[in-house]
Design an enzyme around this catalytic site. Structure first.
Site, PDB file in Angstrom:
ATOM      1  N   MET A 140       0.604  -1.740  -0.073  1.00 54.06           N
ATOM      2  CA  MET A 140       0.193  -0.019   0.496  1.00 54.06           C
ATOM      3  C   MET A 140       0.810   1.424   0.102  1.00 54.06           C
ATOM      4  SD  MET A 140      -3.546  -1.213   1.949  1.00 54.06           S
ATOM      5  CE  MET A 140      -2.657  -0.743   3.938  1.00 54.06           C
ATOM      6  N   HIS A 174       9.235   0.378   2.932  1.00 60.78           N
ATOM      7  CA  HIS A 174      10.028   1.185   4.676  1.00 60.78           C
ATOM      8  C   HIS A 174      10.685   0.179   3.738  1.00 60.78           C
ATOM      9  CE1 HIS A 174       8.187  -2.333   6.324  1.00 60.78           C
ATOM     10  NE2 HIS A 174       6.516  -1.324   5.594  1.00 60.78           N
ATOM     11  N   HIS A 177       9.823  -3.652   3.416  1.00 61.05           N
ATOM     12  CA  HIS A 177       9.038  -4.004   1.642  1.00 61.05           C
ATOM     13  C   HIS A 177      10.769  -4.286   0.543  1.00 61.05           C
ATOM     14  CE1 HIS A 177       6.209  -1.199   3.362  1.00 61.05           C
ATOM     15  NE2 HIS A 177       4.692  -2.320   2.647  1.00 61.05           N
ATOM     16  N   GLN A 191     -10.533  -2.855   2.356  1.00 59.86           N
ATOM     17  CA  GLN A 191      -9.840  -3.781   3.624  1.00 59.86           C
ATOM     18  C   GLN A 191      -9.743  -3.064   4.925  1.00 59.86           C
ATOM     19  OE1 GLN A 191      -5.736  -4.089   1.671  1.00 59.86           O
ATOM     20  NE2 GLN A 191      -5.284  -4.009   3.974  1.00 59.86           N
ATOM     21  N   GLY A 225       5.170  -9.798   3.912  1.00 57.32           N
ATOM     22  CA  GLY A 225       5.986 -10.251   4.776  1.00 57.32           C
ATOM     23  C   GLY A 225       5.187 -10.557   5.979  1.00 57.32           C
ATOM     24  N   LYS A 256       5.956 -10.309   9.563  1.00 60.22           N
ATOM     25  CA  LYS A 256       4.966  -8.954   9.824  1.00 60.22           C
ATOM     26  C   LYS A 256       3.568  -9.788  10.022  1.00 60.22           C
ATOM     27  CE  LYS A 256       4.278  -4.478  10.224  1.00 60.22           C
ATOM     28  NZ  LYS A 256       3.100  -4.512  10.490  1.00 60.22           N
ATOM     29  N   SER A 306       4.096   0.708   7.814  1.00 68.01           N
ATOM     30  CA  SER A 306       3.916   1.875   7.340  1.00 68.01           C
ATOM     31  C   SER A 306       3.138   3.024   8.544  1.00 68.01           C
ATOM     32  CB  SER A 306       3.456   2.081   6.999  1.00 68.01           C
ATOM     33  OG  SER A 306       4.007   1.533   5.461  1.00 68.01           O
ATOM     34  N   ARG A 307       2.729   1.975   9.172  1.00 71.02           N
ATOM     35  CA  ARG A 307       1.748   2.952  10.811  1.00 71.02           C
ATOM     36  C   ARG A 307       2.887   4.040  11.350  1.00 71.02           C
ATOM     37  NH1 ARG A 307      -2.394  -1.017   9.435  1.00 71.02           N
ATOM     38  NH2 ARG A 307      -3.800  -0.158   8.363  1.00 71.02           N
TER      39      ARG A 307
HETATM   40  O1  PAF Z   1      -0.315  -5.633   4.130  1.00 67.74           O
HETATM   41  C1  PAF Z   1      -0.310  -4.857   3.111  1.00 67.74           C
HETATM   42  O2  PAF Z   1       0.241  -3.081   3.092  1.00 67.74           O
HETATM   43  C2  PAF Z   1      -2.077  -5.106   2.293  1.00 67.74           C
HETATM   44  O3  PAF Z   1      -2.786  -5.670   3.003  1.00 67.74           O
HETATM   45  C3  PAF Z   1      -1.717  -5.330   1.148  1.00 67.74           C
HETATM   46  C4  PAF Z   1      -1.497  -6.595   1.126  1.00 67.74           C
HETATM   47  C5  PAF Z   1      -0.982  -4.388   0.027  1.00 67.74           C
HETATM   48  C6  PAF Z   1      -3.016  -6.027   0.396  1.00 67.74           C
HETATM   49  O4  PAF Z   1      -4.064  -4.296  -0.274  1.00 67.74           O
END
Ligand code: PAF
Length: 283
Positions: A32, A36, A39, A63, A149, A151, A188-189
């Protein structure tokens, strides 16, 4: 070299078709954005597995529940592209929401087992949204490899289950969780944490490491292993545990005592920021 960035679905379909025609393999790293080092480690892993790496950058609305942080979720496409420029195999796919979810969209993919527990208790829409977008991205790219990942361990297991249940022709690969130097799992949060919350968030990994030490010393009972994590988190008054759980890593069945490889999973709130973390035991 300018990194290829594809915004249109038709262009992505064409890129993937040509890649396959040239007998090259594709690995998909779904993200998304707000990339970082976690990723980037997925991208590095992907580049070892396949000829081309599609990094999708799409903040997937399905989601998120209406009260969640969809609007506030960090969107940093320019910076993300700069971070990916060092990987020659990468193509960015940053589609428009209106192309992935056009009006009249009606179909969802839902896991009715693993996708209903743990994180889903508080976020019931989460894995439905994740499975739906991942199914779509798999169909668009027809990727040979899908990277996630560790995590987001429950997400990894739910996607593995979907791929097995629905016979997707791809291999799911889980890449190791990456921690910052202070022990906090990269997410990311984390940008939403104040300095004080960041300090407190360190207690989550401290607790998980204490549990791992106990496990390595022979402890197999859930109660003392989880108490080690809970006690560490309790040292940080600003943290609130949503769930703290121990079970089998393969089936995600809760255990009172581990006789097979296990995992501790947790979700913890630091103010409005929800952090998830885990430690694998005995793998
Ligand atoms: O982990 C994420 O960033 C999201 O859940 C994903 C896998 C990209 C799906 O939108």
């Amino acid at each position: 070299m300018d990194l290829p960035q594809i915004y249109q679905l038709s262009e992505m379909l064409e890129f993937c078709r040509k890649t396959r025609e040239n007998r090259q393999t594709i690995a998909l790293v779904p993200t998304m954005g707000a990339l970082h080092q976690g990723h980037l480690s997925l991208v590095e892993h992907a580049a070892q597995l396949a000829d081309r790496v599609v990094v999708s950058i799409f903040v997937n609305p399905t989601q998120f529940a209406p009260h969640e942080d969809f609007a506030a979720y960090p969107r940093t496409l320019g910076e993300d592209a700069a971070k990916l420029a060092q990987y020659p195999a990468v193509v960015i796919f940053a589609p428009q929401t209106s192309e992935l979810y056009p009006s009249g969209f009606q179909t969802v993919v839902a896991n009715e087992g693993l996708g209903l527990t743990l994180c889903a208790k508080r976020r019931p829409q989460l894995f439905r949204g994740v499975c739906t977008i991942i199914a779509k991205l798999c169909n668009i790219t027809r990727a040979d490899f899908l990277l996630f990942g560790r995590k987001d361990f429950q997400q990894l297991r739910v996607v593995e289950q979907m791929v097995a249940d629905l016979n997707f022709p791809c291999t799911v690969v889980g890449s190791p969780l990456v921690r910052a130097r202070d022990g906090v799992a990269l997410s990311s949060r984390n940008v939403f944490l104040s300095q004080e919350q960041r300090q407190e968030a360190r207690m989550i990994s401290q607790g998980l490491w204490r549990a791992r030490d106990l496990f390595q010393g022979g402890e197999r009972r859930a109660q003392p292993l989880l108490a080690a994590v809970a006690n560490a988190i309790a040292e940080a008054p600003g943290l609130a545990v949503e769930y703290l759980w121990l079970g089998r890593w393969d089936t995600l069945e809760e255990c009172v005592e581990l006789s097979v490889p296990g995992i501790i999973l947790c979700a913890v709130h630091a103010g409005t920021v929800r952090l998830i973390d885990n430690i694998e035991l005995g793998l």
